[in-house]
Design a protein around this motif. Structure first.
Motif, PDB file in Angstrom:
ATOM      1  N   ASP A 194     -31.450  24.362  61.545  1.00 22.75           N
ATOM      2  CA  ASP A 194     -32.607  23.555  62.015  1.00 22.75           C
ATOM      3  C   ASP A 194     -33.391  23.745  63.338  1.00 22.75           C
ATOM      4  OD1 ASP A 194     -32.237  22.117  59.683  1.00 22.75           O
ATOM      5  OD2 ASP A 194     -30.822  20.482  60.500  1.00 22.75           O
ATOM      6  N   LYS A 254     -35.770  20.649  63.946  1.00 21.43           N
ATOM      7  CA  LYS A 254     -35.731  19.540  63.352  1.00 21.43           C
ATOM      8  C   LYS A 254     -34.646  18.615  63.791  1.00 21.43           C
ATOM      9  CE  LYS A 254     -34.914  20.400  58.820  1.00 21.43           C
ATOM     10  NZ  LYS A 254     -35.024  20.223  57.327  1.00 21.43           N
ATOM     11  N   ARG A 255     -34.819  17.274  63.867  1.00 24.13           N
ATOM     12  CA  ARG A 255     -33.583  16.429  63.858  1.00 24.13           C
ATOM     13  C   ARG A 255     -33.584  15.475  62.819  1.00 24.13           C
ATOM     14  NH1 ARG A 255     -33.153  14.215  70.020  1.00 24.13           N
ATOM     15  NH2 ARG A 255     -32.818  16.106  70.977  1.00 24.13           N
ATOM     16  N   ASP A 256     -32.588  15.371  62.116  1.00 21.10           N
ATOM     17  CA  ASP A 256     -32.246  14.393  60.972  1.00 21.10           C
ATOM     18  C   ASP A 256     -31.143  13.436  61.144  1.00 21.10           C
ATOM     19  OD1 ASP A 256     -34.134  15.476  59.276  1.00 21.10           O
ATOM     20  OD2 ASP A 256     -32.602  17.181  58.711  1.00 21.10           O
ATOM     21  N   ARG A 312     -28.943   9.702  59.741  1.00 21.98           N
ATOM     22  CA  ARG A 312     -28.816   8.857  58.727  1.00 21.98           C
ATOM     23  C   ARG A 312     -27.768   7.884  59.274  1.00 21.98           C
ATOM     24  NH1 ARG A 312     -26.473  12.436  53.967  1.00 21.98           N
ATOM     25  NH2 ARG A 312     -26.783  14.116  55.293  1.00 21.98           N
ATOM     26  N   ARG A 333     -32.458   6.644  56.612  1.00 22.04           N
ATOM     27  CA  ARG A 333     -32.727   8.258  57.214  1.00 22.04           C
ATOM     28  C   ARG A 333     -33.732   8.373  57.990  1.00 22.04           C
ATOM     29  NH1 ARG A 333     -30.949  12.305  52.654  1.00 22.04           N
ATOM     30  NH2 ARG A 333     -29.060  11.043  51.931  1.00 22.04           N
ATOM     31  N   TRP A 334     -33.868   9.174  58.712  1.00 22.94           N
ATOM     32  CA  TRP A 334     -35.057   9.682  59.750  1.00 22.94           C
ATOM     33  C   TRP A 334     -34.927  11.040  59.959  1.00 22.94           C
ATOM     34  CZ3 TRP A 334     -31.077   6.284  61.454  1.00 22.94           C
ATOM     35  CH2 TRP A 334     -30.077   7.155  62.366  1.00 22.94           C
ATOM     36  N   SER A 335     -36.341  11.501  60.320  1.00 22.31           N
ATOM     37  CA  SER A 335     -36.291  12.935  60.684  1.00 22.31           C
ATOM     38  C   SER A 335     -37.287  13.055  61.544  1.00 22.31           C
ATOM     39  CB  SER A 335     -36.470  13.963  59.444  1.00 22.31           C
ATOM     40  OG  SER A 335     -37.683  13.628  59.011  1.00 22.31           O
TER      41      SER A 335
END
Length: 173
Positions: free
Chosen positions: A71, A86-88, A90, A103-105
């Motif tokens: 990522d 990117k950061r994900d 949950r 969940r978010w990103s």
């Protein structure tokens, strides 16, 4: 008269901190989750420290919980070091027999101006304990002064000596 040695990384670090402060004031240290609820996640712009270690410059970016192999991209683009990714995240909770999942990103990008003397082949990056460290080998080294000998062309020497002889043999008035 005193001389001032400009350290581009000191100015870069100061500008970086000021930019972070502007972003935090404008958007706050946290932003709402994508679900629209009042729950919040960490802001996507990673904090960075620029420090020297001997002749090397280290750029440390806080990226906890990020899969740096998949990522995160570290590259040089038009004389700038670019770190993007990117950061994900949950979260899952179970309450009263119901499962609540979120969940978010978000993506991030940081750029740092590189001095001209940095050799791209001597830049390395490593990740440990949530911190991405980019090492710019030799970036803090003082530029070396090299003296170059200047030689006159052989034709110029002969012409000057002929001119000197003419003026010496010319009678005075």
């Amino acid at each position: 008269m005193s001389t001032y040695l400009w350290d581009p990384f000191a100015a870069l670090g100061r500008m970086d901190r000021e930019f972070d402060e502007i972003v935090r004031r404008a958007w706050g240290p946290r932003r709402p989750a994508l679900t629209g609820r009042s729950q919040s996640v960490e802001f996507a712009v990673p904090s960075a420290d620029v420090v020297t270690e001997g002749e090397d410059v280290l750029i440390n970016l806080e990226l906890p919980g990020v899969d740096v192999e998949h990522d995160v991209v570290v590259e040089i683009d038009r004389g700038r070091l670019v770190v993007r990714g990117k950061r994900d995240g949950r979260r899952e909770q179970e309450r009263a027999g119901r499962v609540h999942r979120e969940r978010w990103s978000g993506s991030f990008r940081r750029e740092f101006q590189l001095p001209e003397r940095v050799d791209a082949s001597r830049i390395s990056a490593g990740y440990e304990r949530g911190v991405l460290t980019v090492r710019l080998a030799g970036a803090a080294a003082e530029p070396k002064t090299t003296r170059i000998a200047v030689t006159a062309a052989s034709g110029d020497h002969e012409h000057e000596s002929d001119h000197d002889h003419e003026s010496a043999s010319t009678p005075a008035e």
